[in-house]
Design a protein around this motif. Sequence first.
Motif, short mmCIF file in Angstrom:
data_model
loop_
_atom_site.label_atom_id
_atom_site.label_comp_id
_atom_site.label_asym_id
_atom_site.label_seq_id
_atom_site.Cartn_x
_atom_site.Cartn_y
_atom_site.Cartn_z
N TRP A 106 -10.23 4.72 -4.63
CA TRP A 106 -9.40 3.64 -4.94
C TRP A 106 -9.34 3.20 -6.39
CZ3 TRP A 106 -12.15 -0.41 -0.91
CH2 TRP A 106 -11.82 0.08 0.50
N PHE A 107 -10.07 3.67 -7.10
CA PHE A 107 -10.11 3.22 -8.53
C PHE A 107 -8.78 3.51 -9.24
CE2 PHE A 107 -11.84 4.54 -12.87
CZ PHE A 107 -12.59 3.38 -13.08
N GLU A 108 -8.20 4.42 -8.65
CA GLU A 108 -6.59 4.67 -9.35
C GLU A 108 -5.71 3.27 -9.16
OE1 GLU A 108 -4.18 7.65 -7.12
OE2 GLU A 108 -2.53 7.45 -8.50
N LYS A 109 -5.74 2.80 -7.83
CA LYS A 109 -4.96 1.68 -7.52
C LYS A 109 -5.71 0.16 -8.01
CE LYS A 109 -2.25 4.02 -5.32
NZ LYS A 109 -0.97 4.68 -5.83
N ALA A 110 -6.98 0.25 -8.25
CA ALA A 110 -7.46 -0.88 -8.64
C ALA A 110 -7.42 -1.47 -9.99
CB ALA A 110 -9.10 -0.91 -8.22
N GLY A 111 -6.91 -0.57 -10.61
CA GLY A 111 -6.74 -0.89 -12.32
C GLY A 111 -5.59 -1.40 -12.61
N ASP A 112 -4.38 -1.18 -11.81
CA ASP A 112 -3.19 -1.66 -12.04
C ASP A 112 -2.60 -2.73 -11.23
OD1 ASP A 112 -0.02 -1.46 -11.44
OD2 ASP A 112 -0.19 -0.69 -13.10
N LYS A 113 -2.49 -3.90 -11.96
CA LYS A 113 -2.06 -4.99 -11.21
C LYS A 113 -1.10 -4.91 -9.97
CE LYS A 113 -3.20 -8.87 -13.99
NZ LYS A 113 -2.93 -9.84 -15.16
N GLN A 116 -2.64 -2.91 -7.40
CA GLN A 116 -3.82 -3.72 -6.79
C GLN A 116 -2.95 -4.57 -5.73
OE1 GLN A 116 -6.50 -5.77 -9.26
NE2 GLN A 116 -8.13 -5.66 -7.82
N ALA A 117 -2.05 -5.07 -6.18
CA ALA A 117 -1.48 -6.32 -5.22
C ALA A 117 -0.87 -5.60 -3.93
CB ALA A 117 -0.38 -7.04 -5.79
N LYS A 118 -0.44 -4.35 -4.18
CA LYS A 118 0.38 -3.60 -3.17
C LYS A 118 -0.51 -3.22 -2.14
CE LYS A 118 2.94 -0.42 -4.61
NZ LYS A 118 3.96 0.59 -5.36
#
Length: 193
Positions: A106-113, A116-118
């Motif tokens: 999840w690190f991949e998606k958790a770093g980009d706003k 993360q929102a999506k």
Amino acid sequence: MHQAKTKHVVGFVGSPRSEGNTDILVDEILAGAKEAGATVEKVMLGDLAVNPCKACYACRPGGKCIQDDDMTDLYEKMQASDVWVIGTPVYWWGPSAQLKAFVDRWFEKAGDKNDQAKTFKGRRIVLALPMGDTDPKTGRHIVGMFIDALAFVGADLFDSVLAPGAYDAGDVRAQTDIMEKARKVGKAAVEIR
Ligand SMILES: Cc1cc2nc3c(=O)[nH]c(=O)nc-3n(C[C@H](O)[C@H](O)[C@H](O)COP(=O)(O)O)c2cc1C
């Protein structure tokens, strides 16, 4: 008349044991959600290629993961659903390796706003945690891990179904109070609050 959108629920099973206690609990939660009108699907993480994070940090900031495996499909499922049922057996007071690899990615998606929102915002999560020990406190580190991790990504830990005393595959079926709770939580998770 306004009609509520049908909710979609994905169950992620982190046990390698098909028809084991995690699988059974996740099925029961999904059955409750289905009874309440949701569409449901289940993924056996152990049947997929979800490699551990390599800590290359290519995904940060705003980049992409260098690995090409089943995580791409899993992100699609995460984004296309309202509720996730996350099931893992307790292994050494923590989650299974299969489940941990999935969450690490999840690190991949958790770093980009935007990502993360999506991916995470507004999702409701139900945990399903069988364990051999008869003391439910044995699951506390996994629950604690998800309280912090889900708060970090803006998702909502809705409820947890702990099943102590479930050791052999199928043991949890005889625990009627826990099976009832699983079904009720599945229903409640797709109802509007
Ligand atoms: C590698 C391994 C480690 C385990 N560690 C624990 C543990 O720390 N505490 C516990 O209560 N049960 C432990 N167990 C027992 C499992 O949590 C239990 O058998 C559970 O029902 C397995 O879920 P499953 O049927 O979905 O595979 C362990 C089992 C395995 C295979």
